[in-house]
Every structure is written in structure tokens, then in C-alpha cells.
Scaffold this motif. Structure first.
Motif, PDB file in Angstrom:
ATOM      1  N   GLN A   1       0.828  -1.201   0.000  1.00  0.00           N
ATOM      2  CA  GLN A   1       0.000   0.000   0.000  1.00  0.00           C
ATOM      3  C   GLN A   1       0.865   1.255   0.000  1.00  0.00           C
ATOM      4  O   GLN A   1       0.595   2.207  -0.738  1.00  0.00           O
ATOM      5  N   ALA A   2       1.926   1.261   0.810  1.00  0.00           N
ATOM      6  CA  ALA A   2       2.824   2.417   0.850  1.00  0.00           C
ATOM      7  C   ALA A   2       3.508   2.618  -0.498  1.00  0.00           C
ATOM      8  O   ALA A   2       3.634   3.750  -0.977  1.00  0.00           O
ATOM      9  N   ARG A   3       3.919   1.525  -1.117  1.00  0.00           N
ATOM     10  CA  ARG A   3       4.557   1.630  -2.427  1.00  0.00           C
ATOM     11  C   ARG A   3       3.576   2.141  -3.482  1.00  0.00           C
ATOM     12  O   ARG A   3       3.926   2.949  -4.329  1.00  0.00           O
ATOM     13  N   TYR A   4       2.339   1.673  -3.414  1.00  0.00           N
ATOM     14  CA  TYR A   4       1.311   2.116  -4.353  1.00  0.00           C
ATOM     15  C   TYR A   4       1.061   3.615  -4.207  1.00  0.00           C
ATOM     16  O   TYR A   4       0.980   4.332  -5.200  1.00  0.00           O
ATOM     17  N   LYS A   5       0.949   4.089  -2.980  1.00  0.00           N
ATOM     18  CA  LYS A   5       0.697   5.509  -2.763  1.00  0.00           C
ATOM     19  C   LYS A   5       1.833   6.366  -3.302  1.00  0.00           C
ATOM     20  O   LYS A   5       1.606   7.417  -3.878  1.00  0.00           O
ATOM     21  N   ARG A   6       3.062   5.916  -3.114  1.00  0.00           N
ATOM     22  CA  ARG A   6       4.201   6.676  -3.622  1.00  0.00           C
ATOM     23  C   ARG A   6       4.244   6.661  -5.148  1.00  0.00           C
ATOM     24  O   ARG A   6       4.587   7.660  -5.781  1.00  0.00           O
ATOM     25  N   ARG A   7       3.905   5.542  -5.761  1.00  0.00           N
ATOM     26  CA  ARG A   7       3.965   5.431  -7.222  1.00  0.00           C
ATOM     27  C   ARG A   7       2.837   6.182  -7.910  1.00  0.00           C
ATOM     28  O   ARG A   7       3.015   6.659  -9.020  1.00  0.00           O
ATOM     29  N   THR A   8       1.669   6.271  -7.277  1.00  0.00           N
ATOM     30  CA  THR A   8       0.556   6.969  -7.924  1.00  0.00           C
ATOM     31  C   THR A   8       0.859   8.449  -8.097  1.00  0.00           C
ATOM     32  O   THR A   8       0.372   9.067  -9.037  1.00  0.00           O
ATOM     33  N   LEU A   9       1.653   9.013  -7.221  1.00  0.00           N
ATOM     34  CA  LEU A   9       2.000  10.431  -7.351  1.00  0.00           C
ATOM     35  C   LEU A   9       2.799  10.689  -8.621  1.00  0.00           C
ATOM     36  O   LEU A   9       2.655  11.733  -9.251  1.00  0.00           O
ATOM     37  N   ARG A  10       3.663   9.753  -8.975  1.00  0.00           N
ATOM     38  CA  ARG A  10       4.543   9.961 -10.119  1.00  0.00           C
ATOM     39  C   ARG A  10       4.028   9.357 -11.413  1.00  0.00           C
ATOM     40  O   ARG A  10       4.289   9.883 -12.485  1.00  0.00           O
ATOM     41  N   ARG A  11       3.345   8.224 -11.340  1.00  0.00           N
ATOM     42  CA  ARG A  11       3.039   7.480 -12.558  1.00  0.00           C
ATOM     43  C   ARG A  11       1.566   7.381 -12.897  1.00  0.00           C
ATOM     44  O   ARG A  11       1.221   7.008 -14.002  1.00  0.00           O
TER      45      ARG A  11
END
Length: 92
Positions: free
Chosen positions: A15-25
Motif C-alpha cells: 500500500q505504501a509503495r502504491y501511494k508513492r507510485r501513484t503520485l509519479r506514474r
């Protein structure tokens, strides 16, 4: 579908990785990143007979706290705040 479910699990690494990736990608590409992470984890569990070890939602922050601080300061600067950091003294 597994990636979508993994992103909704509270306080998890995925979930933490998903939240970080949605900002950029964006949402769809972030889901593909999570699918890839799940595939890699499954491959390691099948290749080396060991159980899955959940790292937790704060793993990325604990691994590199200076990077997390820089990211937070730059985000606050982008939305119009001027930030200066004053580190607390170490306890003990």
C-alpha cells in the motif's frame, strides 16, 4: 485483482509503495508496479521455500529517514510553504 486488493490493505508495504507510485506514474501504472512486486515475491517464495515477510507501511521511511524528510520538505515547498528543519536532540 490481487494488486488492487493489496493496495487496500492497511499499513502494508504494498500500500505504501502504491501511494508513492501513484503520485509519479498514475493509478494504472502504479497497479502494474504492485503486480510486478507481487510476482517477484511469489517467485522468491517458490524458489526459496520461505514464507512471505511483511515489511510494514513505514519500511520505506525507516530505511532512509533523510530522504523522507527531503521529500516532505520539497512537497511543502511546492504547495507554498517555506520549511526549515530543526532536528531534535537524541534521547539517551
Amino acid at each position: 485483482m490481487a494488486a488492487f486488493g493489496a493496495t487496500r490493505t492497511k499499513d502494508s508495504f504494498l500500500q505504501a509503495r502504491y501511494k508513492r507510485r501513484t503520485l509519479r506514474r498514475g493509478l494504472i501504472k502504479a497497479l502494474v508496479v504492485i503486480e510486478h512486486s507481487i510476482t517477484i515475491a511469489v517467485w522468491h517464495m517458490l524458489h526459496d521455500p520461505m514464507p512471505y515477510h511483511e515489511l510494514g507501511g513505514s519500511y520505506l521511511t525507516q530505511r532512509d529517514p533523510e530522504r523522507a524528510a527531503r521529500r516532505s520538505v520539497s512537497w511543502l515547498n511546492e504547495i507554498g510553504y517555506r520549511v526549515t528543519l530543526d532536528p531534535m536532540e537524541a534521547a539517551g
